[in-house]
Write a protein that holds these residues in place. Structure first.
Motif, PDB file in Angstrom:
ATOM      1  N   ILE A 240      17.912  -7.570   2.710  1.00 28.09           N
ATOM      2  CA  ILE A 240      18.932  -8.472   2.186  1.00 28.09           C
ATOM      3  C   ILE A 240      20.058  -7.675   1.532  1.00 28.09           C
ATOM      4  CG2 ILE A 240      19.364 -10.307   0.478  1.00 28.09           C
ATOM      5  CD1 ILE A 240      17.670 -11.186   2.892  1.00 28.09           C
ATOM      6  N   ILE A 241      21.298  -8.048   1.845  1.00 27.15           N
ATOM      7  CA  ILE A 241      22.457  -7.527   1.117  1.00 27.15           C
ATOM      8  C   ILE A 241      22.588  -8.418  -0.111  1.00 27.15           C
ATOM      9  CG2 ILE A 241      24.954  -7.158   1.158  1.00 27.15           C
ATOM     10  CD1 ILE A 241      24.706  -6.932   4.232  1.00 27.15           C
ATOM     11  N   PRO A 242      22.495  -7.851  -1.321  1.00 30.70           N
ATOM     12  CA  PRO A 242      22.468  -8.693  -2.525  1.00 30.70           C
ATOM     13  C   PRO A 242      23.840  -9.239  -2.923  1.00 30.70           C
ATOM     14  CG  PRO A 242      22.318  -6.408  -3.162  1.00 30.70           C
ATOM     15  CD  PRO A 242      22.318  -6.436  -1.654  1.00 30.70           C
TER      16      PRO A 242
ATOM     17  N   VAL B  50      31.288 -16.448  -1.066  1.00 30.17           N
ATOM     18  CA  VAL B  50      31.812 -17.801  -1.218  1.00 30.17           C
ATOM     19  C   VAL B  50      33.206 -17.846  -0.615  1.00 30.17           C
ATOM     20  CG1 VAL B  50      32.494 -19.595  -2.860  1.00 30.17           C
ATOM     21  CG2 VAL B  50      30.463 -18.192  -3.309  1.00 30.17           C
ATOM     22  N   LEU B  51      33.422 -18.751   0.319  1.00 33.53           N
ATOM     23  CA  LEU B  51      34.742 -18.967   0.914  1.00 33.53           C
ATOM     24  C   LEU B  51      35.310 -20.244   0.328  1.00 33.53           C
ATOM     25  CD1 LEU B  51      36.941 -18.339   3.039  1.00 33.53           C
ATOM     26  CD2 LEU B  51      35.646 -19.797   4.598  1.00 33.53           C
TER      27      LEU B  51
ATOM     28  N   PRO C  47      42.681 -19.127   2.442  1.00 35.18           N
ATOM     29  CA  PRO C  47      41.313 -19.123   1.910  1.00 35.18           C
ATOM     30  C   PRO C  47      41.072 -17.909   1.014  1.00 35.18           C
ATOM     31  CG  PRO C  47      41.304 -19.542   4.267  1.00 35.18           C
ATOM     32  CD  PRO C  47      42.701 -19.137   3.909  1.00 35.18           C
ATOM     33  N   ILE C  48      40.230 -18.079   0.014  1.00 38.61           N
ATOM     34  CA  ILE C  48      39.865 -16.997  -0.895  1.00 38.61           C
ATOM     35  C   ILE C  48      38.382 -16.705  -0.715  1.00 38.61           C
ATOM     36  CG2 ILE C  48      39.584 -16.331  -3.313  1.00 38.61           C
ATOM     37  CD1 ILE C  48      42.064 -18.012  -3.943  1.00 38.61           C
ATOM     38  N   VAL C  49      38.056 -15.423  -0.501  1.00 37.44           N
ATOM     39  CA  VAL C  49      36.672 -14.992  -0.394  1.00 37.44           C
ATOM     40  C   VAL C  49      36.273 -14.371  -1.725  1.00 37.44           C
ATOM     41  CG1 VAL C  49      35.048 -13.449   0.779  1.00 37.44           C
ATOM     42  CG2 VAL C  49      36.864 -14.572   2.085  1.00 37.44           C
ATOM     43  N   GLU C  50      35.155 -14.835  -2.283  1.00 38.60           N
ATOM     44  CA  GLU C  50      34.632 -14.299  -3.536  1.00 38.60           C
ATOM     45  C   GLU C  50      33.236 -13.727  -3.298  1.00 38.60           C
ATOM     46  OE1 GLU C  50      36.652 -17.376  -6.741  1.00 38.60           O
ATOM     47  OE2 GLU C  50      34.558 -17.663  -6.187  1.00 38.60           O
ATOM     48  N   PHE C  51      32.909 -12.673  -4.038  1.00 36.60           N
ATOM     49  CA  PHE C  51      31.570 -12.089  -4.004  1.00 36.60           C
ATOM     50  C   PHE C  51      30.894 -12.285  -5.345  1.00 36.60           C
ATOM     51  CE2 PHE C  51      33.595  -8.921  -0.951  1.00 36.60           C
ATOM     52  CZ  PHE C  51      33.047  -9.485   0.181  1.00 36.60           C
ATOM     53  N   TYR C  52      29.602 -12.578  -5.296  1.00 36.19           N
ATOM     54  CA  TYR C  52      28.762 -12.653  -6.487  1.00 36.19           C
ATOM     55  C   TYR C  52      27.565 -11.747  -6.252  1.00 36.19           C
ATOM     56  CZ  TYR C  52      31.617 -16.603  -7.773  1.00 36.19           C
ATOM     57  OH  TYR C  52      32.691 -17.392  -8.092  1.00 36.19           O
TER      58      TYR C  52
ATOM     59  N   LYS D 271      23.980 -10.827  -6.342  1.00 42.20           N
ATOM     60  CA  LYS D 271      22.727 -11.588  -6.397  1.00 42.20           C
ATOM     61  C   LYS D 271      21.727 -10.842  -7.277  1.00 42.20           C
ATOM     62  CE  LYS D 271      21.714 -14.738  -4.293  1.00 42.20           C
ATOM     63  NZ  LYS D 271      21.664 -16.110  -4.789  1.00 42.20           N
ATOM     64  N   ASN D 272      21.732 -11.213  -8.559  1.00 39.39           N
ATOM     65  CA  ASN D 272      20.822 -10.600  -9.521  1.00 39.39           C
ATOM     66  C   ASN D 272      20.561 -11.629 -10.618  1.00 39.39           C
ATOM     67  OD1 ASN D 272      19.838  -9.171 -11.851  1.00 39.39           O
ATOM     68  ND2 ASN D 272      20.470  -7.260 -10.862  1.00 39.39           N
ATOM     69  N   ASP D 273      19.402 -12.265 -10.558  1.00 37.61           N
ATOM     70  CA  ASP D 273      19.075 -13.337 -11.503  1.00 37.61           C
ATOM     71  C   ASP D 273      19.116 -12.862 -12.950  1.00 37.61           C
ATOM     72  OD1 ASP D 273      18.806 -15.201  -9.503  1.00 37.61           O
ATOM     73  OD2 ASP D 273      16.622 -15.067  -9.401  1.00 37.61           O
ATOM     74  N   ASP D 274      18.688 -11.611 -13.198  1.00 34.53           N
ATOM     75  CA  ASP D 274      18.688 -11.092 -14.571  1.00 34.53           C
ATOM     76  C   ASP D 274      20.095 -11.016 -15.159  1.00 34.53           C
ATOM     77  OD1 ASP D 274      15.931 -10.823 -14.496  1.00 34.53           O
ATOM     78  OD2 ASP D 274      16.005  -8.700 -13.916  1.00 34.53           O
ATOM     79  N   LEU D 275      21.100 -10.882 -14.278  1.00 41.26           N
ATOM     80  CA  LEU D 275      22.497 -10.801 -14.722  1.00 41.26           C
ATOM     81  C   LEU D 275      23.247 -12.110 -14.495  1.00 41.26           C
ATOM     82  CD1 LEU D 275      23.346  -7.256 -13.274  1.00 41.26           C
ATOM     83  CD2 LEU D 275      22.675  -7.827 -15.620  1.00 41.26           C
ATOM     84  N   ASP D 276      22.546 -13.167 -14.087  1.00 40.80           N
ATOM     85  CA  ASP D 276      23.145 -14.475 -13.792  1.00 40.80           C
ATOM     86  C   ASP D 276      24.156 -14.430 -12.647  1.00 40.80           C
ATOM     87  OD1 ASP D 276      21.643 -15.845 -15.687  1.00 40.80           O
ATOM     88  OD2 ASP D 276      23.081 -15.418 -17.289  1.00 40.80           O
ATOM     89  N   ASP D 277      23.868 -13.621 -11.627  1.00 45.38           N
ATOM     90  CA  ASP D 277      24.700 -13.548 -10.408  1.00 45.38           C
ATOM     91  C   ASP D 277      26.195 -13.436 -10.720  1.00 45.38           C
ATOM     92  OD1 ASP D 277      22.264 -13.864  -9.130  1.00 45.38           O
ATOM     93  OD2 ASP D 277      22.611 -15.933  -8.563  1.00 45.38           O
ATOM     94  N   PRO D 278      26.632 -12.333 -11.352  1.00 44.09           N
ATOM     95  CA  PRO D 278      28.035 -12.239 -11.763  1.00 44.09           C
ATOM     96  C   PRO D 278      29.026 -12.120 -10.601  1.00 44.09           C
ATOM     97  CG  PRO D 278      26.955 -10.131 -12.084  1.00 44.09           C
ATOM     98  CD  PRO D 278      25.882 -11.122 -11.687  1.00 44.09           C
ATOM     99  N   PHE D 279      30.229 -12.630 -10.845  1.00 43.65           N
ATOM    100  CA  PHE D 279      31.364 -12.465  -9.941  1.00 43.65           C
ATOM    101  C   PHE D 279      31.706 -10.976  -9.892  1.00 43.65           C
ATOM    102  CE2 PHE D 279      36.033 -12.101  -9.587  1.00 43.65           C
ATOM    103  CZ  PHE D 279      36.228 -12.730  -8.366  1.00 43.65           C
ATOM    104  N   ILE D 280      31.885 -10.417  -8.684  1.00 46.20           N
ATOM    105  CA  ILE D 280      32.274  -9.008  -8.556  1.00 46.20           C
ATOM    106  C   ILE D 280      33.363  -8.879  -7.504  1.00 46.20           C
ATOM    107  CG2 ILE D 280      30.040  -8.130  -9.323  1.00 46.20           C
ATOM    108  CD1 ILE D 280      29.306  -7.493  -6.464  1.00 46.20           C
ATOM    109  N   ASN D 281      34.085  -7.756  -7.552  1.00 43.40           N
ATOM    110  CA  ASN D 281      35.147  -7.515  -6.568  1.00 43.40           C
ATOM    111  C   ASN D 281      34.722  -6.405  -5.603  1.00 43.40           C
ATOM    112  OD1 ASN D 281      35.718  -4.998  -7.790  1.00 43.40           O
ATOM    113  ND2 ASN D 281      37.236  -5.898  -9.154  1.00 43.40           N
TER     114      ASN D 281
END
Length: 152
Positions: free
Chosen positions: A85-87, A91-92, A115-120, A122-132
């Motif tokens: 899995i790529i973590p 989101v589009l 359209p805007i593509v966003e990455f989060y 995937k890390n439950d301990d960090l609450d799936d933060p928004f990243i660039n």
């Protein structure tokens, strides 16, 4: 069949099979909010999630888009190829909504010019933060080419 639990997530459990390259995805009736802080059982949710995802994967496979999906084996279970899995949650957005509206203080429902593509992450301990993109590369989650592919 082995049925040894490999992973238990918010929406599904992943179980081993006798084939080390194949797993069973078991869709749960659990619904969560706020990264799993709030949990409820919704009878039939697992069945619907399996029906919907199986349908989408069948259409993708038929169109020549390779997926991990092998087959639907019950109302709540499907066979899948075991993959790494790529973590990233990708989101589009075509409209302002949800966390996007909150983050930027804008009204929901505004059509976006592009359209805007966003990455989060995937890390439950960090609450799936928004990243660039730069965070993705720093964490060695994906290369420039893979990021471009995901956005495409």
């Amino acid at each position: 069949m082995s049925n040894k639990l490999i992973y238990s997530g918010k929406a599904k459990d992943i179980l081993a099979t006798d084939d080390e390259d194949v797993i069973v995805a078991h869709y749960k009736d659990q619904a969560t909010a706020f990264n799993g802080v709030k949990k409820e059982q919704i009878v039939g949710k697992g069945v619907l999630n399996n029906q919907i995802s199986s349908f989408i994967f069948e259409k993708l496979n038929a169109a020549g888009v390779a997926t991990h999906f092998i087959e639907k084996i019950s109302d709540t279970d499907q066979l899948n190829k075991k993959v790494k899995i790529i973590p990233l949650e990708v989101v589009l957005r075509n409209y302002t909504a949800g966390s996007f509206s909150k983050r930027f203080g804008v009204e929901e429902g505004i059509a976006l010019e592009t359209p805007i593509v966003e990455f989060y992450y995937k890390n439950d301990d960090l609450d799936d933060p928004f990243i660039n993109d730069e965070h993705v590369k720093f964490l060695k989650i994906a290369s420039d080419e893979e990021i471009a592919f995901l956005k495409e």
